[in-house]
Design a protein around this motif. Sequence first.
Motif, PDB file in Angstrom:
ATOM      1  N   ASP A  34       0.865  -1.182   0.000  1.00  0.00           N
ATOM      2  CA  ASP A  34       0.000   0.000   0.000  1.00  0.00           C
ATOM      3  C   ASP A  34       0.897   1.225   0.000  1.00  0.00           C
ATOM      4  O   ASP A  34       1.621   1.472   0.979  1.00  0.00           O
ATOM      5  CB  ASP A  34      -0.916  -0.019   1.226  1.00  0.00           C
ATOM      6  CG  ASP A  34      -1.996   1.051   1.154  1.00  0.00           C
ATOM      7  OD1 ASP A  34      -1.944   1.884   0.228  1.00  0.00           O
ATOM      8  OD2 ASP A  34      -2.883   1.058   2.025  1.00  0.00           O
ATOM      9  N   HIS A  35       0.859   1.982  -1.086  1.00  0.00           N
ATOM     10  CA  HIS A  35       1.753   3.132  -1.184  1.00  0.00           C
ATOM     11  C   HIS A  35       1.369   4.247  -0.220  1.00  0.00           C
ATOM     12  O   HIS A  35       2.162   5.147   0.041  1.00  0.00           O
ATOM     13  CB  HIS A  35       1.755   3.673  -2.620  1.00  0.00           C
ATOM     14  CG  HIS A  35       0.423   4.203  -3.071  1.00  0.00           C
ATOM     15  ND1 HIS A  35      -0.513   3.415  -3.700  1.00  0.00           N
ATOM     16  CD2 HIS A  35      -0.133   5.434  -2.985  1.00  0.00           C
ATOM     17  CE1 HIS A  35      -1.581   4.138  -3.988  1.00  0.00           C
ATOM     18  NE2 HIS A  35      -1.372   5.364  -3.559  1.00  0.00           N
ATOM     19  N   ARG A  36       0.169   4.198   0.335  1.00  0.00           N
ATOM     20  CA  ARG A  36      -0.207   5.218   1.322  1.00  0.00           C
ATOM     21  C   ARG A  36       0.616   5.093   2.597  1.00  0.00           C
ATOM     22  O   ARG A  36       0.878   6.104   3.265  1.00  0.00           O
ATOM     23  CB  ARG A  36      -1.703   5.103   1.631  1.00  0.00           C
ATOM     24  CG  ARG A  36      -2.606   5.537   0.486  1.00  0.00           C
ATOM     25  CD  ARG A  36      -4.059   5.281   0.769  1.00  0.00           C
ATOM     26  NE  ARG A  36      -4.342   3.853   0.883  1.00  0.00           N
ATOM     27  CZ  ARG A  36      -5.559   3.342   1.053  1.00  0.00           C
ATOM     28  NH1 ARG A  36      -6.606   4.154   1.146  1.00  0.00           N
ATOM     29  NH2 ARG A  36      -5.738   2.034   1.141  1.00  0.00           N
ATOM     30  N   ILE A  91       7.083   9.385   4.420  1.00  0.00           N
ATOM     31  CA  ILE A  91       7.653  10.606   3.844  1.00  0.00           C
ATOM     32  C   ILE A  91       7.119  11.836   4.555  1.00  0.00           C
ATOM     33  O   ILE A  91       7.831  12.831   4.746  1.00  0.00           O
ATOM     34  CB  ILE A  91       7.355  10.654   2.331  1.00  0.00           C
ATOM     35  CG1 ILE A  91       8.059   9.502   1.616  1.00  0.00           C
ATOM     36  CG2 ILE A  91       7.788  11.983   1.732  1.00  0.00           C
ATOM     37  CD1 ILE A  91       7.789   9.440   0.135  1.00  0.00           C
ATOM     38  N   GLU A  92       5.857  11.783   4.970  1.00  0.00           N
ATOM     39  CA  GLU A  92       5.276  12.918   5.687  1.00  0.00           C
ATOM     40  C   GLU A  92       5.970  13.145   7.028  1.00  0.00           C
ATOM     41  O   GLU A  92       6.191  14.294   7.441  1.00  0.00           O
ATOM     42  CB  GLU A  92       3.784  12.687   5.884  1.00  0.00           C
ATOM     43  CG  GLU A  92       3.061  13.857   6.516  1.00  0.00           C
ATOM     44  CD  GLU A  92       1.572  13.605   6.654  1.00  0.00           C
ATOM     45  OE1 GLU A  92       0.875  14.462   7.233  1.00  0.00           O
ATOM     46  OE2 GLU A  92       1.112  12.534   6.180  1.00  0.00           O
ATOM     47  N   LEU A 128      11.676   7.989  -0.689  1.00  0.00           N
ATOM     48  CA  LEU A 128      11.601   8.963  -1.786  1.00  0.00           C
ATOM     49  C   LEU A 128      11.770   8.284  -3.141  1.00  0.00           C
ATOM     50  O   LEU A 128      11.081   8.618  -4.116  1.00  0.00           O
ATOM     51  CB  LEU A 128      12.677  10.035  -1.598  1.00  0.00           C
ATOM     52  CG  LEU A 128      12.514  10.956  -0.387  1.00  0.00           C
ATOM     53  CD1 LEU A 128      13.735  11.852  -0.233  1.00  0.00           C
ATOM     54  CD2 LEU A 128      11.258  11.805  -0.532  1.00  0.00           C
ATOM     55  N   LEU A 129      12.691   7.315  -3.224  1.00  0.00           N
ATOM     56  CA  LEU A 129      12.880   6.584  -4.477  1.00  0.00           C
ATOM     57  C   LEU A 129      11.626   5.803  -4.863  1.00  0.00           C
ATOM     58  O   LEU A 129      11.216   5.798  -6.031  1.00  0.00           O
ATOM     59  CB  LEU A 129      14.072   5.633  -4.349  1.00  0.00           C
ATOM     60  CG  LEU A 129      15.468   6.255  -4.302  1.00  0.00           C
ATOM     61  CD1 LEU A 129      16.492   5.187  -3.968  1.00  0.00           C
ATOM     62  CD2 LEU A 129      15.802   6.906  -5.630  1.00  0.00           C
ATOM     63  N   THR A 130      11.023   5.148  -3.887  1.00  0.00           N
ATOM     64  CA  THR A 130       9.841   4.335  -4.170  1.00  0.00           C
ATOM     65  C   THR A 130       8.650   5.197  -4.553  1.00  0.00           C
ATOM     66  O   THR A 130       7.926   4.900  -5.516  1.00  0.00           O
ATOM     67  CB  THR A 130       9.498   3.467  -2.957  1.00  0.00           C
ATOM     68  OG1 THR A 130      10.645   2.686  -2.590  1.00  0.00           O
ATOM     69  CG2 THR A 130       8.339   2.545  -3.251  1.00  0.00           C
ATOM     70  N   PHE A 131       8.433   6.270  -3.826  1.00  0.00           N
ATOM     71  CA  PHE A 131       7.268   7.106  -4.103  1.00  0.00           C
ATOM     72  C   PHE A 131       7.453   7.926  -5.370  1.00  0.00           C
ATOM     73  O   PHE A 131       6.468   8.370  -5.976  1.00  0.00           O
ATOM     74  CB  PHE A 131       6.987   8.026  -2.916  1.00  0.00           C
ATOM     75  CG  PHE A 131       5.525   8.268  -2.690  1.00  0.00           C
ATOM     76  CD1 PHE A 131       4.732   7.256  -2.190  1.00  0.00           C
ATOM     77  CD2 PHE A 131       4.955   9.483  -2.978  1.00  0.00           C
ATOM     78  CE1 PHE A 131       3.375   7.454  -1.991  1.00  0.00           C
ATOM     79  CE2 PHE A 131       3.605   9.689  -2.776  1.00  0.00           C
ATOM     80  CZ  PHE A 131       2.805   8.677  -2.290  1.00  0.00           C
ATOM     81  N   SER A 132       8.690   8.152  -5.792  1.00  0.00           N
ATOM     82  CA  SER A 132       8.920   8.796  -7.080  1.00  0.00           C
ATOM     83  C   SER A 132       8.365   7.952  -8.223  1.00  0.00           C
ATOM     84  O   SER A 132       7.802   8.488  -9.187  1.00  0.00           O
ATOM     85  CB  SER A 132      10.420   9.036  -7.276  1.00  0.00           C
ATOM     86  OG  SER A 132      10.682   9.551  -8.564  1.00  0.00           O
TER      87      SER A 132
END
Length: 618
Positions: A218-220, A226-227, A236-240
């Motif tokens: 789950d990307h959330r 990150i928050e 940061l790499l994954t959420f990019s």
Amino acid sequence: MSSRALRRLQGRGNVMALPPVDQEESESDEEEIVNHVVNKFALLDDSDEKSDEQIATDVVKQDTAVNKKKKNRKKKKKKATTMTPTEDLDKVLEEIESNGQVAPSTSHQRQDNLMSFKFQKSVLTVEHRHLNPDNELRKIFGTRALMGDSSYRRRNQGSQSRGMWLTQPQNNWAKLGRTGISMKSLETKNGCQVFKFEHSKDYQDIQFKFLDAVDSSDHRNIAVIIEKHSYHVDALLTFSDVYKVHEDIRMARELIERSLYCLERSFHSCFNLTTGMCRLPYKYQENRCLYLSLYKHMNFVSQRGCNRTALELCKVLLSLDPEEDPLGSILELDHFALRAAEYEYLIKFASEWGVSRNLTQLPNWAYSLALAHFQMSLLEKSSDKEKADKALQNALIMFPSVLALMLEKCSVQPDPKVAACAVFASKTKESRPQGLELLCHMFVCRNHSLWKDPEILAWLESNVNAVISRVEKKDRFVDECAQKRKTRYQKPPMNIYRHALISELPEVSSLLPLDIRTGTMLSHDPLPPQDTVISYQRPARSSHGRSRHPVSLFFHSLLPGFNPEEPFDGAPEYLDRADAGQMRGNVQTLMNAMRELLDNFQRPLAEDEEEEFVQDWD
């Protein structure tokens, strides 16, 4: 004051005309001339007035004295500079022949010059100014054209961080405190310093939470990390990649720049990206984030048209581990050099690394080197045209499958005699190894736009005809290349597969082996090497939720608290013994059935079953 004094002060007539002053004259001479010729306080004295003839005579005497001083000084300068550099070198050689040794200062100076000459020849040396894409954008479009870009204004109107060469922080970024990442020097090997990133205890705890978020699919959960922790690099790499999937390229690029900013602030004081002499082994798990951040940043920069900056970043990426080249930077270096019109650099790189690294055995380097020689022949009208023809013919004979792919990408219909040639015939596709096909497809996907020029296509056509004539004459080189293709490229190294995965080129993923295509690929650590060194272990987690099979996830969604590997504790107290025993048996039977069901779903296929599956898939 008399009228004569006023004329002397104002310089009327030829009486007070000053001689022309030479630019080489020193300040002391100028002061001397002013004191002797224009002494304004002497004009107030009218009692001792001289005649015009006497004044003119004094001026002539002063001019003669000043000119003599100038001539004497020029003679001294000429005597001091009569020894040329060649005579100085001859003098040093005479000292060597007579005494057998040189003065210590001279020998050290010559040694320093030799070392600087060697340093300048390094093909992995990078200039700081070429690492900033904004410098290249200003050179292409100008500053006024870029002021309309909001991201450019945020990067350049804020306070510039000193020592930051890869990226600059934006005003909307959170303040960077203690990152929890540090770098230490491990050793010095073959004249190069080896470094390694280290994670603090607090950063390790965040890393464990990030791994749990990755397991949750789950990307959330990653967004929550990150928050709370704005500079966690792997998050940061994954959420990019998440933003890239949703086609928000600006945010995807910004997250990569933020990760690079965090890593660059954590560099060791002796770690220098531009010298090409600092190593960062990929086997250490903490070092891989810099590789991936640089690679993604390089591709984003290239998409913006900053090919020279992308070339410098590719050189940095290769210099971190040139022996292993974990991300296959050598497969893109030629592309960026051609796009940036750095033809001399590409030829120089191939001449220095070509023999030791067998660069001509890679399709991209075989064709790109020929194109670089051809472009140099157009610019300089030199003999590189013959080198270009020879290199292109050798590339066509060694990698004939590239021609059909290139013509198809360039929308060019091949000549019938090309299809009839035994080398370029389509029937040879069956005998081509899978690794070679992967390399050829990646090269054509990247570089086909560079071969669309009509002049280049005409040059390609002439050399294809020359190759056909060589095939008809049964050239020995054709048979040698055919034998090399059969014995080589059978199983590419892991860095080629890793490069194909992260490059995200179309029509390339289907050429990867089945186990890599169907396996799990993590954005923060794609295809980890077998010699991975783990500095700290992840704490033991409950096996509940570890299986990522769809059936297991389905049962987990129905019964979130159920763990099939835990034993059954017992029945509730309100049941009697008979009912409790029966319930215990039923639950145990159900658990065994679920375990068997999950095992059957997760059981690997046998070799014969896998072959049938591949045939059905094809």
